[in-house]
Design a protein around this motif. Structure first.
Motif, PDB file in Angstrom:
ATOM      1  N   LEU A  66     -14.714  27.433  -9.128  1.00  0.00           N
ATOM      2  CA  LEU A  66     -14.116  27.734  -7.823  1.00  0.00           C
ATOM      3  C   LEU A  66     -13.134  28.895  -7.954  1.00  0.00           C
ATOM      4  N   ARG A  67     -12.307  28.852  -8.987  1.00  0.00           N
ATOM      5  CA  ARG A  67     -11.292  29.887  -9.213  1.00  0.00           C
ATOM      6  C   ARG A  67     -11.941  31.243  -9.501  1.00  0.00           C
ATOM      7  N   LYS A  68     -13.008  31.249 -10.314  1.00  0.00           N
ATOM      8  CA  LYS A  68     -13.688  32.513 -10.635  1.00  0.00           C
ATOM      9  C   LYS A  68     -14.349  33.117  -9.401  1.00  0.00           C
ATOM     10  N   TYR A  69     -14.864  32.275  -8.541  1.00  0.00           N
ATOM     11  CA  TYR A  69     -15.570  32.755  -7.352  1.00  0.00           C
ATOM     12  C   TYR A  69     -14.602  33.278  -6.298  1.00  0.00           C
ATOM     13  N   SER A  70     -13.509  32.526  -6.056  1.00  0.00           N
ATOM     14  CA  SER A  70     -12.616  32.893  -4.963  1.00  0.00           C
ATOM     15  C   SER A  70     -11.279  32.176  -5.098  1.00  0.00           C
ATOM     16  N   ALA A  71     -10.209  32.947  -5.089  1.00  0.00           N
ATOM     17  CA  ALA A  71      -8.877  32.348  -5.142  1.00  0.00           C
ATOM     18  C   ALA A  71      -8.642  31.462  -3.920  1.00  0.00           C
ATOM     19  N   ALA A  72      -9.142  31.891  -2.775  1.00  0.00           N
ATOM     20  CA  ALA A  72      -8.973  31.101  -1.546  1.00  0.00           C
ATOM     21  C   ALA A  72      -9.688  29.756  -1.668  1.00  0.00           C
ATOM     22  N   LEU A  73     -10.871  29.762  -2.260  1.00  0.00           N
ATOM     23  CA  LEU A  73     -11.605  28.513  -2.439  1.00  0.00           C
ATOM     24  C   LEU A  73     -10.900  27.618  -3.458  1.00  0.00           C
ATOM     25  N   ALA A  74     -10.377  28.201  -4.512  1.00  0.00           N
ATOM     26  CA  ALA A  74      -9.655  27.424  -5.521  1.00  0.00           C
ATOM     27  C   ALA A  74      -8.383  26.801  -4.942  1.00  0.00           C
ATOM     28  N   ASP A  75      -7.809  27.467  -3.943  1.00  0.00           N
ATOM     29  CA  ASP A  75      -6.580  26.952  -3.320  1.00  0.00           C
ATOM     30  C   ASP A  75      -6.854  25.949  -2.204  1.00  0.00           C
ATOM     31  N   ARG A  76      -8.117  25.772  -1.850  1.00  0.00           N
ATOM     32  CA  ARG A  76      -8.475  24.834  -0.793  1.00  0.00           C
ATOM     33  C   ARG A  76      -8.035  23.433  -1.180  1.00  0.00           C
ATOM     34  N   GLU A  77      -7.663  22.663  -0.192  1.00  0.00           N
ATOM     35  CA  GLU A  77      -7.257  21.277  -0.430  1.00  0.00           C
ATOM     36  C   GLU A  77      -8.400  20.504  -1.090  1.00  0.00           C
ATOM     37  N   ARG A  78      -8.072  19.800  -2.178  1.00  0.00           N
ATOM     38  CA  ARG A  78      -9.080  19.052  -2.927  1.00  0.00           C
ATOM     39  C   ARG A  78      -8.588  17.627  -3.156  1.00  0.00           C
ATOM     40  N   TRP A  79      -9.513  16.693  -3.022  1.00  0.00           N
ATOM     41  CA  TRP A  79      -9.230  15.291  -3.304  1.00  0.00           C
ATOM     42  C   TRP A  79     -10.130  14.845  -4.445  1.00  0.00           C
ATOM     43  N   LEU A  80      -9.650  13.898  -5.205  1.00  0.00           N
ATOM     44  CA  LEU A  80     -10.404  13.350  -6.324  1.00  0.00           C
ATOM     45  C   LEU A  80     -10.967  11.995  -5.921  1.00  0.00           C
ATOM     46  N   VAL A  81     -12.285  11.842  -6.053  1.00  0.00           N
ATOM     47  CA  VAL A  81     -12.948  10.590  -5.695  1.00  0.00           C
ATOM     48  C   VAL A  81     -13.663  10.080  -6.945  1.00  0.00           C
ATOM     49  N   LEU A  82     -13.181   8.979  -7.462  1.00  0.00           N
ATOM     50  CA  LEU A  82     -13.741   8.384  -8.675  1.00  0.00           C
ATOM     51  C   LEU A  82     -14.772   7.343  -8.274  1.00  0.00           C
ATOM     52  N   ASN A  83     -16.020   7.615  -8.599  1.00  0.00           N
ATOM     53  CA  ASN A  83     -17.127   6.755  -8.211  1.00  0.00           C
ATOM     54  C   ASN A  83     -17.594   5.912  -9.395  1.00  0.00           C
ATOM     55  N   LYS A  84     -18.139   4.757  -9.079  1.00  0.00           N
ATOM     56  CA  LYS A  84     -18.742   3.826 -10.038  1.00  0.00           C
ATOM     57  C   LYS A  84     -17.714   3.109 -10.924  1.00  0.00           C
ATOM     58  N   LEU A  85     -16.482   3.033 -10.456  1.00  0.00           N
ATOM     59  CA  LEU A  85     -15.491   2.252 -11.201  1.00  0.00           C
ATOM     60  C   LEU A  85     -15.888   0.788 -11.271  1.00  0.00           C
ATOM     61  N   ASP A  86     -16.726   0.356 -10.323  1.00  0.00           N
ATOM     62  CA  ASP A  86     -17.176  -1.036 -10.305  1.00  0.00           C
ATOM     63  C   ASP A  86     -18.029  -1.374 -11.528  1.00  0.00           C
ATOM     64  N   LEU A  87     -18.508  -0.366 -12.243  1.00  0.00           N
ATOM     65  CA  LEU A  87     -19.306  -0.606 -13.442  1.00  0.00           C
ATOM     66  C   LEU A  87     -18.440  -0.805 -14.685  1.00  0.00           C
ATOM     67  N   LEU A  88     -17.149  -0.629 -14.513  1.00  0.00           N
ATOM     68  CA  LEU A  88     -16.209  -0.908 -15.601  1.00  0.00           C
ATOM     69  C   LEU A  88     -15.664  -2.320 -15.423  1.00  0.00           C
ATOM     70  N   PRO A  89     -15.306  -2.970 -16.526  1.00  0.00           N
ATOM     71  CA  PRO A  89     -14.659  -4.280 -16.387  1.00  0.00           C
ATOM     72  C   PRO A  89     -13.382  -4.147 -15.544  1.00  0.00           C
ATOM     73  N   GLU A  90     -13.147  -5.122 -14.707  1.00  0.00           N
ATOM     74  CA  GLU A  90     -12.009  -5.104 -13.771  1.00  0.00           C
ATOM     75  C   GLU A  90     -10.699  -4.735 -14.468  1.00  0.00           C
ATOM     76  N   GLU A  91     -10.469  -5.278 -15.651  1.00  0.00           N
ATOM     77  CA  GLU A  91      -9.206  -5.047 -16.346  1.00  0.00           C
ATOM     78  C   GLU A  91      -9.069  -3.621 -16.892  1.00  0.00           C
ATOM     79  N   GLU A  92     -10.142  -2.820 -16.898  1.00  0.00           N
ATOM     80  CA  GLU A  92     -10.096  -1.449 -17.413  1.00  0.00           C
ATOM     81  C   GLU A  92     -10.005  -0.390 -16.311  1.00  0.00           C
TER      82      GLU A  92
END
Length: 159
Positions: A66-92
């Motif tokens: 993103l940064r190499k392509y466009s500084a504006a795109l790299a500065d765009r608001e980004r959220w982190l979505v962690l998927n498949k946590l349900d495949l880990l043991p609950e305690e981890e």
């Protein structure tokens, strides 16, 4: 759809690979498509069965492209979505989430979901909808303010 009346368009950009900003794969086309977005969600597979054993590296590669392509795109608001946590043991799960967030030095919103079971997806969609509505209202207010400033600059012609 979010609720009875809300909706937004979401695009999945699966082909962003290392070297995309230099034209590897379909990179430039994907990056150009991303330029039209208001919010970027990094959907990261954190399951122990993932093809990639390093989600931190995966996010870093994407951000680098993103940064190499466009500084504006790299500065765009980004959220982190962690998927498949349900495949880990609950305690981890919490420890794995914290490990990734810390390694990335992530300051933005973080969501844990299971696309398969739907766990966490409702909260994510609601948060996305609310954020997009906030941005739309802010953009409308900014446009109105600029229009008002422009109207105040118009001087009547001398008679």
């Amino acid at each position: 759809r979010v609720g009875a009346f809300g909706s937004f368009v979401m695009a999945d950009i699966p082909g962003l690979i290392e070297g995309a900003a230099e034209g590897a794969g379909l990179g430039i086309q994907f990056l150009r498509h991303l330029s039209r977005t208001r919010l970027l969600l990094h959907l990261v597979d954190v399951s122990p069965y993932s093809d990639s054993s390093d989600p931190v590296r995966d996010v870093a590669i994407i951000f680098g492209e993103l940064r190499k392509y466009s500084a504006a795109l790299a500065d765009r608001e980004r959220w982190l979505v962690l998927n498949k946590l349900d495949l880990l043991p609950e305690e981890e799960r919490a420890a794995r989430r914290d490990e990734i967030v810390t390694a990335l030095d992530w300051a933005g919103p973080v969501f844990s979901i299971s696309a398969l079971s739907g766990e966490g997806t409702g909260a994510l969609m609601q948060a996305v909808m609310e954020r997009l509505e906030e941005r739309q209202q802010a953009e409308a207010a900014a446009t109105a303010a600029l229009t008002e400033i422009g109207a105040n600059d118009v001087q009547p012609e001398d008679s």
